[in-house]
Design a protein around this motif. Structure first.
Motif, PDB file in Angstrom:
ATOM      1  N   GLN A 127       4.033 -23.057  29.837  1.00  0.00           N
ATOM      2  CA  GLN A 127       2.831 -23.550  30.487  1.00  0.00           C
ATOM      3  C   GLN A 127       1.579 -23.080  29.758  1.00  0.00           C
ATOM      4  N   ALA A 128       1.576 -21.808  29.314  1.00  0.00           N
ATOM      5  CA  ALA A 128       0.428 -21.290  28.561  1.00  0.00           C
ATOM      6  C   ALA A 128       0.324 -21.973  27.206  1.00  0.00           C
ATOM      7  N   VAL A 129       1.469 -22.267  26.579  1.00  0.00           N
ATOM      8  CA  VAL A 129       1.477 -22.993  25.307  1.00  0.00           C
ATOM      9  C   VAL A 129       0.808 -24.352  25.474  1.00  0.00           C
ATOM     10  N   LEU A 130       1.233 -25.102  26.509  1.00  0.00           N
ATOM     11  CA  LEU A 130       0.689 -26.433  26.729  1.00  0.00           C
ATOM     12  C   LEU A 130      -0.787 -26.369  27.108  1.00  0.00           C
ATOM     13  N   THR A 162      10.281 -33.649  30.050  1.00  0.00           N
ATOM     14  CA  THR A 162       8.886 -33.570  29.621  1.00  0.00           C
ATOM     15  C   THR A 162       8.826 -33.202  28.150  1.00  0.00           C
ATOM     16  N   ALA A 163       8.005 -33.934  27.392  1.00  0.00           N
ATOM     17  CA  ALA A 163       7.818 -33.635  25.969  1.00  0.00           C
ATOM     18  C   ALA A 163       6.905 -32.419  25.837  1.00  0.00           C
ATOM     19  N   ALA A 164       7.503 -31.286  25.518  1.00  0.00           N
ATOM     20  CA  ALA A 164       6.727 -30.047  25.425  1.00  0.00           C
ATOM     21  C   ALA A 164       5.936 -29.983  24.129  1.00  0.00           C
ATOM     22  N   PRO A 204      -4.038 -24.173  35.718  1.00  0.00           N
ATOM     23  CA  PRO A 204      -3.346 -25.433  35.404  1.00  0.00           C
ATOM     24  C   PRO A 204      -4.262 -26.380  34.656  1.00  0.00           C
ATOM     25  N   VAL A 205      -3.685 -27.090  33.704  1.00  0.00           N
ATOM     26  CA  VAL A 205      -4.442 -28.023  32.879  1.00  0.00           C
ATOM     27  C   VAL A 205      -3.867 -29.423  33.049  1.00  0.00           C
ATOM     28  N   GLU A 206      -4.742 -30.376  33.337  1.00  0.00           N
ATOM     29  CA  GLU A 206      -4.295 -31.758  33.458  1.00  0.00           C
ATOM     30  C   GLU A 206      -4.161 -32.389  32.074  1.00  0.00           C
TER      31      GLU A 206
END
Length: 562
Positions: A35-38, A130-132, A87-89
């Protein structure tokens, strides 16, 4: 670990495990979760910083590259101030892919998971993926699932060729191979979906942030009617093609390997596309200056001479890079010879502009020093672009095919007001002694003991014949790691020195993969990479530690097309 790296680790804010230098123009950001990476990837993509080129996400890291040492230092400071826990949209598209589940490893996956064949298919189609992040090859997306029931190890022995469209599992990820390539993932099915198509506005079918739903379908036979289209008609012979063309250049002999190159396509690594471009960028820039072109114009890169070109119309040429003999000969038909040439044979000098009149042939001989030569043509070579560049990428297959006998090269008109340049000196490494390449510590040098780091710097390495545009393969006393296990794939840079399990280093060059799974012990500084491009097999190389960043000279900035 350098003082700079130690300071980075100590000062890491919440949501950030650390920042490691990855050469003089890149940093590797370590993060505690996907999640932090994305989050970091999304924020930098939405709001790029000055000098930012590529942002390459992986399972637990983000590699960031910039156009200068100053820009990467500013980016590191910027990353420290970001909130990576909120969280990032992201923009997301649902991609549906039909799959025939008949892969060669389906039974093995069924046994490893205990689900059986039908259970594997049900688990793969029954969850949203999901494409990470992307990597390995253009269009290759690492997909994460909603559960871990399909987590399986990679094959003990990778396949040398996995077919395009193969649907696979590897570790905690699923993916579709966009083109035939080596691979070690478990194959469970196949699809006809085009994962990468430069004819689309977005070439990658699946982009980071997209969601994917797989659907099981039965194999069906298809009958295709063979129609003779314009593309399928027999190609004219070399002589016929040359006779039909009236402008540009015709290739009579391509030599060992001749490709079209400019300064590459930086900015697309997030899609799995390396920057490619000329190996010796200084030599290409010099060739373009000599003929009055912008430094990023497309020219010819050739390996070990052997190129023969015929001018279909008057041209201004310059050859730089390796020291090679040049010969210009008039046509065999004396009546066709141009009266502007008093002699039938000329021997122009390298690193200086000269005229190649219509009908004349240029022969580039075998180098007496260096390895790669660059042919600049006034106006620059034409042809279609792929992602903003005319470069041939031998790793991904993007760009024009390598030159062949009979290839007709179009030449663009010169820019108004441009003038040819004065002769320039071409610096070439003296291979009679070990070539010194300066390095800064790699992001994974802590995978090696202090003694092994000293052994890496102290010994001389030999360039092997297996070297190519992807990397310089070296041979010497094998290096051993100080820790067990494997490194998760993460972004890599041009100049990275990876150490595979057998302990023989590989120096990544222009066509390197954008991600790699072997620890990087050091990174060659940007200013020395042109030197590395001119080293023939048998050359000895020694790595020397460079003070970071004080001793690093300023070199031309890289620009992004993205």
């Amino acid at each position: 670990m350098t003082p700079q790296q130690q300071a980075s680790e100590a000062a890491a804010p919440a949501g950030l495990n650390g920042i490691r230098a990855a050469g003089d123009r890149a940093i590797l950001v370590e993060l505690p979760s996907l999640q932090a990476v994305l989050s970091l990837q999304t924020q930098l993509t939405a709001h790029p910083q000055p000098g930012q080129i590529d942002v390459i996400a992986a399972a637990g890291t983000v590699l960031i590259t910039a156009d200068s040492p100053q820009a990467i230092q500013a980016l590191a400071a910027h990353v420290r101030g970001l909130d990576l826990e909120a969280p990032v949209e992201t923009d997301s598209t649902l991609v549906s892919i039909d799959v025939v589940y008949d892969g060669e490893d389906l039974d093995e996956v069924a046994a490893l998971t205990g689900l059986g064949r039908e259970g594997v298919v049900a688990a793969h189609t029954g969850q949203l993926w999901t494409a990470a992040f992307a990597g390995f090859a253009p269009g290759f997306a690492y997909l994460t699932g909603e559960d871990s029931s399909l987590e399986v190890p990679r094959r003990r022995s990778p396949r040398t060729a996995v077919p395009a469209g193969a649907v696979a599992l590897g570790g905690a990820y699923s993916a579709v191979y966009p083109r035939q390539s080596p691979g070690g993932w478990q194959l469970i099915g196949r699809t006809d979906a085009a994962m990468w198509d430069l004819g689309r506005e977005n070439p990658a079918l699946i982009r980071p942030g997209d969601t994917v739903r797989f659907h099981a379908v039965r194999a069906k036979a298809t009958v295709t009617q063979q129609l003779v289209t314009q593309q399928q008609k027999p190609k004219p012979s070399d002589a016929e093609a040359e006779e039909q063309a009236t402008e540009g250049l015709a290739v009579r002999k391509p030599g060992l390997q001749s490709t079209i190159q400019d300064l590459g396509r930086p900015g697309y690594a997030a899609l799995g596309v390396s920057s490619a471009g000329a190996m010796d960028r200084g030599a290409l820039r010099r060739a373009n200056r000599l003929v009055g072109n912008p430094e990023d114009a497309a020219g010819i890169e050739l390996l070990f001479g052997g190129l023969e070109l015929v001018a279909l119309s008057d041209q201004v040429i310059a050859v730089t890079g390796a020291a090679v003999p040049l010969t210009v000969t008039r046509p065999d038909d004396e009546q066709a010879a141009d009266e502007r040439r008093p002699r039938a044979t000329l021997h122009p000098a390298c690193d200086a502009p000269f005229a190649l009149l219509a009908g004349e042939r240029l022969t580039v001989g075998t180098p007496t020093a260096g390895l790669r030569s660059y042919v600049g043509v006034r106006g620059g070579l034409g042809g279609s672009e792929a992602l903003g560049s005319r470069s041939t990428d031998t790793m991904s297959g993007i760009g024009p095919e390598p030159l062949q006998a009979g290839t007709i090269l179009t030449v663009r008109p010169p820019k108004p007001g441009s003038v040819v340049g004065h002769p320039e000196i071409s610096p070439l490494p003296d291979v009679s002694q070990a070539i010194v390449l300066r390095v800064v510590p790699g992001p994974r040098q802590d995978w090696f003991s202090a003694e092994m780091l000293q052994a890496f710097l102290a010994q001389e390495w030999t360039v092997t014949p297996q070297s190519n545009r992807i990397g310089l393969r070296l041979n010497g006393q094998a290096l051993t790691r100080s820790r067990d296990g494997e490194l998760a794939s993460e972004g890599t840079v041009r100049g990275a020195v990876q150490v595979p399990p057998e302990g023989q280093p590989v120096l990544f060059l222009s066509d390197h993969p954008v991600t790699g799974g072997y620890p990087v012990i050091a990174v060659v500084v940007h200013a020395d990479l042109d030197k590395a491009a001119q080293l023939p097999p048998g050359t000895t190389v020694r790595f020397a530690a460079a003070a970071f960043p004080a001793e690093l000279p300023e070199t031309p900035k890289e620009t992004s097309h993205a």
